[in-house]
Scaffold this motif. Structure first.
Motif, mmCIF file in Angstrom:
data_model
loop_
_atom_site.group_PDB
_atom_site.id
_atom_site.type_symbol
_atom_site.label_atom_id
_atom_site.label_comp_id
_atom_site.label_asym_id
_atom_site.label_seq_id
_atom_site.Cartn_x
_atom_site.Cartn_y
_atom_site.Cartn_z
ATOM 1 N N ALA A 1 4.915 -2.866 -4.144
ATOM 2 C CA ALA A 1 4.632 -2.321 -2.811
ATOM 3 C C ALA A 1 3.167 -2.474 -2.444
ATOM 4 N N MET A 2 2.279 -2.340 -3.436
ATOM 5 C CA MET A 2 0.847 -2.390 -3.175
ATOM 6 C C MET A 2 0.345 -3.797 -2.883
ATOM 7 N N TYR A 3 0.885 -4.797 -3.576
ATOM 8 C CA TYR A 3 0.245 -6.114 -3.567
ATOM 9 C C TYR A 3 1.078 -7.250 -2.975
ATOM 10 N N CYS A 4 2.345 -7.027 -2.728
ATOM 11 C CA CYS A 4 3.188 -8.112 -2.221
ATOM 12 C C CYS A 4 3.317 -8.044 -0.698
ATOM 13 N N ASP A 5 3.312 -9.206 -0.073
ATOM 14 C CA ASP A 5 3.533 -9.285 1.372
ATOM 15 C C ASP A 5 5.014 -9.214 1.709
ATOM 16 N N GLY B 1 12.398 -8.785 2.655
ATOM 17 C CA GLY B 1 11.580 -8.347 3.782
ATOM 18 C C GLY B 1 10.289 -7.712 3.319
ATOM 19 N N ALA B 2 9.614 -7.032 4.227
ATOM 20 C CA ALA B 2 8.362 -6.350 3.907
ATOM 21 C C ALA B 2 8.642 -5.157 2.989
ATOM 22 N N PRO B 3 7.688 -4.777 2.131
ATOM 23 C CA PRO B 3 7.914 -3.654 1.217
ATOM 24 C C PRO B 3 8.394 -2.386 1.910
ATOM 25 N N ALA B 4 7.824 -2.061 3.071
ATOM 26 C CA ALA B 4 8.218 -0.830 3.764
ATOM 27 C C ALA B 4 9.669 -0.871 4.222
ATOM 28 N N ASP B 5 10.192 -2.063 4.483
ATOM 29 C CA ASP B 5 11.580 -2.194 4.932
ATOM 30 C C ASP B 5 12.554 -2.246 3.768
ATOM 31 N N ASP C 1 11.940 9.380 -4.419
ATOM 32 C CA ASP C 1 11.364 9.862 -3.164
ATOM 33 C C ASP C 1 10.370 8.794 -2.701
ATOM 34 N N VAL C 2 10.595 8.222 -1.517
ATOM 35 C CA VAL C 2 9.762 7.135 -1.009
ATOM 36 C C VAL C 2 8.997 7.643 0.205
ATOM 37 N N PRO D 1 4.977 1.663 1.009
ATOM 38 C CA PRO D 1 5.692 2.771 0.383
ATOM 39 C C PRO D 1 5.134 3.127 -0.994
ATOM 40 N N HIS D 2 5.185 4.410 -1.300
ATOM 41 C CA HIS D 2 4.894 4.897 -2.645
ATOM 42 C C HIS D 2 6.164 5.549 -3.164
ATOM 43 N N ILE D 3 6.549 5.205 -4.394
ATOM 44 C CA ILE D 3 7.813 5.664 -4.952
ATOM 45 C C ILE D 3 7.560 6.664 -6.060
#
Length: 271
Positions: free
Chosen positions: A199-203, A217-221, A237-238, A247-249
């Motif tokens: 989530a932190m480093y991938c597009d 898709g994008a990490p947030a999606d 919990d995201v 997102p943080h998991i």
């Protein structure tokens, strides 16, 4: 154009490992490939590298099928960092990194000033300049992984494939390594287990489950509580965190087995 996998499938030992997978990494971006053990992540990277051939579908490089390209031509463009590497030969760190220059040299030709510059730059980028003359066999697992990344960078590729590159690294070096990869001006595909690092480093993300794409898709999606439960059988919990709401998991515990075919939820609409 860059690397592209179109409908690739691959079996091993009578078992289907990948089933009709499509992947077109964003040029200059970092694509994370996620999924549980056995989902096909490493096999997909080996197909992209041209090490394996798909039983169905095709992998192309700049529109040309990988099987029609000479291995040296592919090696000049695509660098690979495997999960583990070892050698019985007594080599220094600099010697290992110099191996990344082999595709650019004729057989038996000594290294050129350009080769040595590429090696020095790769050592500096990975924080290994001070270890250049150390023996490979004296390195820890994490140090060896950093050397393999340096070897790949010395290759000066346009595409970089990394299979679980953060294995054996402490937290600081995990963050440093993925920050380095994300900042490089090349197309990177990284197989990862750690969802927060992805989530932190991938597009972009591609999620595999039992050899099939279940989300992209994008990490947030992609990294939703529903998907994590479906793919990993884990309650989570995201929450949005950091720039862009990445997102943080937070993991809350495992879920009971879902039966032979898995949970009924589907994320194919994201693929």
């Amino acid at each position: 154009m860059t690397l592209r996998a179109e409908g690739v499938s691959r079996s091993a030992g009578g078992r289907l490992i990948l089933d009709g997978v499509d992947l077109t990494p964003r040029r200059g971006g970092t694509t994370g490939v996620l999924g549980p053990n056995g989902s096909g992540k490493s096999t997909l990277l080996r197909l992209l590298a041209g090490v394996l051939s798909p039983a169905r579908g095709v992998v192309t490089l700049d529109g040309c099928p990988m099987g029609e390209l000479r291995r040296r031509a592919v090696a000049k463009r695509v660098a690979v960092v495997e999960q583990q590497a070892d050698t019985q030969v007594e080599l220094t760190v600099a010697d290992v990194v110099r191996l990344g220059r082999v595709p650019h040299r004729s057989a038996w030709r000594p290294g050129s000033p350009e080769d040595e510059e590429a090696v020095a730059t790769a050592l500096e980028r990975t924080g290994l300049t001070g270890h250049a003359e150390r023996s490979w066999h004296t390195l820890s697992g994490g140090e060896r992984q950093r050397v393999q990344v340096a070897r790949a960078l010395a290759q000066r590729p346009r595409e970089l494939l990394l299979d679980e590159p953060t294995n054996h690294l402490d937290i600081q070096h995990q963050l440093d390594l993925l920050a380095l990869v994300a900042a490089l001006p090349l197309t990177a595909v990284v197989a990862l287990h750690d969802l927060n690092l992805a989530a932190m480093y991938c597009d972009d993300l591609l999620v595999l489950r039992r050899g099939r794409v279940v989300a992209r898709g994008a990490p947030a999606d992609v990294l939703t509580e529903e998907l994590i439960a479906h793919v990993y059988r884990v309650r989570a919990d995201v929450t949005p965190s950091g720039p862009g709401g990445r997102p943080h998991i937070r993991f809350l515990g495992t879920l009971p087995p879902s039966g032979p075919e898995g949970a009924p939820a589907s994320h194919e609409h994201l693929a």
